[in-house]
Design an enzyme around this catalytic site. Structure first.
Site, PDB file in Angstrom:
ATOM      1  N   GLU A 116      34.192  41.409  42.359  1.00 25.77           N
ATOM      2  CA  GLU A 116      34.941  42.268  41.433  1.00 25.77           C
ATOM      3  C   GLU A 116      34.502  42.059  39.985  1.00 25.77           C
ATOM      4  OE1 GLU A 116      36.691  44.548  42.705  1.00 25.77           O
ATOM      5  OE2 GLU A 116      37.786  43.851  44.475  1.00 25.77           O
ATOM      6  N   HIS A 139      43.138  38.685  39.481  1.00 20.80           N
ATOM      7  CA  HIS A 139      43.436  39.582  40.606  1.00 20.80           C
ATOM      8  C   HIS A 139      43.884  38.727  41.775  1.00 20.80           C
ATOM      9  CE1 HIS A 139      43.038  42.185  44.010  1.00 20.80           C
ATOM     10  NE2 HIS A 139      41.985  41.532  44.475  1.00 20.80           N
ATOM     11  N   HIS A 141      46.417  38.784  45.799  1.00 20.47           N
ATOM     12  CA  HIS A 141      47.019  39.581  46.868  1.00 20.47           C
ATOM     13  C   HIS A 141      48.494  39.201  47.030  1.00 20.47           C
ATOM     14  CE1 HIS A 141      42.683  39.986  48.713  1.00 20.47           C
ATOM     15  NE2 HIS A 141      42.807  40.570  47.521  1.00 20.47           N
ATOM     16  N   GLU A 169      65.340  40.361  33.461  1.00 18.95           N
ATOM     17  CA  GLU A 169      64.359  40.157  32.397  1.00 18.95           C
ATOM     18  C   GLU A 169      62.990  40.808  32.618  1.00 18.95           C
ATOM     19  OE1 GLU A 169      64.669  36.095  30.902  1.00 18.95           O
ATOM     20  OE2 GLU A 169      66.841  36.306  31.154  1.00 18.95           O
ATOM     21  N   HIS A 210      46.508  46.428  48.749  1.00 17.37           N
ATOM     22  CA  HIS A 210      45.481  45.425  48.449  1.00 17.37           C
ATOM     23  C   HIS A 210      46.045  44.297  47.572  1.00 17.37           C
ATOM     24  CE1 HIS A 210      41.130  44.626  46.781  1.00 17.37           C
ATOM     25  NE2 HIS A 210      41.840  43.530  46.877  1.00 17.37           N
TER      26      HIS A 210
HETATM   27  P1  13P Z   1      35.588  37.934  46.045  1.00 21.07           P
HETATM   28  O1  13P Z   1      35.604  36.820  47.062  1.00 21.07           O
HETATM   29  O2  13P Z   1      34.214  38.551  45.927  1.00 21.07           O
HETATM   30  O3  13P Z   1      36.152  37.488  44.721  1.00 21.07           O
HETATM   31  O4  13P Z   1      36.515  39.112  46.597  1.00 21.07           O
HETATM   32  C1  13P Z   1      37.859  38.868  46.919  1.00 21.07           C
HETATM   33  C2  13P Z   1      38.752  40.020  46.646  1.00 21.07           C
HETATM   34  O5  13P Z   1      39.956  39.822  46.565  1.00 21.07           O
HETATM   35  C3  13P Z   1      38.201  41.377  46.497  1.00 21.07           C
HETATM   36  O6  13P Z   1      39.148  42.273  45.995  1.00 21.07           O
HETATM   37 ZN    ZN Z   2      41.264  41.584  46.444  1.00 22.37          ZN
END
Ligand code: 13P
Ligand code: ZN
Length: 273
Positions: A116, A139, A141, A169, A210
């Protein structure tokens, strides 16, 4: 350059990735972080720098030419970073022409930066235009937020208001609301561009089914932002499981809250007279 592992920045990244893993936000290699390093942090280590590997970028990051970034590696497990940061993390420098980067430290066993990375770079460029304190992209999940992208309508205003109303809050933490893009293949230029477009106005963007993509000035701010959104999504999940909302925080309450805390809610989101 070996000693770079002892910098507070690497230690902080080790600590936060461990916390994120324990929260269940980063299964396997899920998630990635990039952190723009001030030159003073990197300078003391530069002279011992061996000739680093060069990796092509598939987009032009000229606006970040010569910048240093501490990043997570592609395919690296957050669970393992704390044990062996040199394997999973890398310090990279964007080239003068913005078409590649050099690995100055880390990625010891041949890894490269997260898949990413183009999305991170596009969003660093965007956020720096809005706020020159901006340094960090995260980023991950986040479980309940992902779940909500299946059960809740994917309208930015409606989604934001549902979150604001789950914990008092929330509005104070993300008064600008959250962005939502359509479902897109991860690691593509398209996901980067769509996210960066949203980042003109917000610091967090949901990637439906995602995860979440957040930006801030440092780890605490960015993690705190994501943590608050995920907490609200968890409360939403529990409320739904308990049979749904019987009474709520009203738009009027939110308006009073904004006034009390001196924040400005996203224009047009609250319906008050
Ligand atoms: P990477 O292992 O390349 O960082 O990818 C993980 C991911 O969450 C892709 O959205
Ligand atoms: Zn991801």
């Amino acid at each position: 350059m070996e000693k770079f592992v002892e910098t507070p920045q690497v230690k902080e990244l080790c600590k936060i990735t461990d916390v994120m893993y324990r929260k269940g936000w980063d299964e396997r290699n899920g998630g990635n972080i990039s952190w723009i390093m001030d030159e003073e942090v990197v300078k003391p280590f530069i002279q011992d720098m061996p000739e680093g590997r060069n990796v092509e970028l598939n987009f032009n990051a000229k606006e970040l030419a010569n910048s240093y970034l501490l990043v997570t590696g592609s395919g690296k497990y957050f669970r393992n970073i704390i044990e062996d940061p040199q394997d999973s993390l890398g310090l990279i420098q964007i080239s003068e022409d913005g078409r590649s980067y050099t690995i100055l430290w880390g990625f010891a066993n041949g890894a490269i930066a997260t898949s990413e990375l183009p999305t991170h770079l596009m969003n660093h460029i965007q956020r720096l235009k809005v706020d020159d304190n901006h340094r960090l992209i995260m980023h991950c999940h986040t479980t309940h937020t992902i779940a909500m992208t299946f059960s809740h309508m994917l309208d930015e205003k409606e989604f934001t208001k549902t979150l604001w109303k789950m914990c008092t809050e929330c509005l104070v933490v993300f008064p600008e609301g959250i962005g939502i893009i359509p479902w897109v293949v991860p690691g593509t230029e398209a996901i980067g561009k769509l996210t960066a477009e949203k980042m003109k106005d917000v610091r967090t963007v949901l990637w439906p089914h995602h995860g979440i993509f957040g930006a801030g000035s440092d780890i605490d701010e960015t993690f705190g932002l994501i943590e608050t959104i995920e907490k609200a999504a968890e409360v939403y999940t529990l409320v739904q499981a308990q049979g749904g909302v019987k009474q709520e925080i009203s738009d009027e309450n939110l308006s009073d809250l904004a006034e009390g805390f001196g924040v400005v809610p996203r224009d047009g989101y609250l319906e008050v007279d």
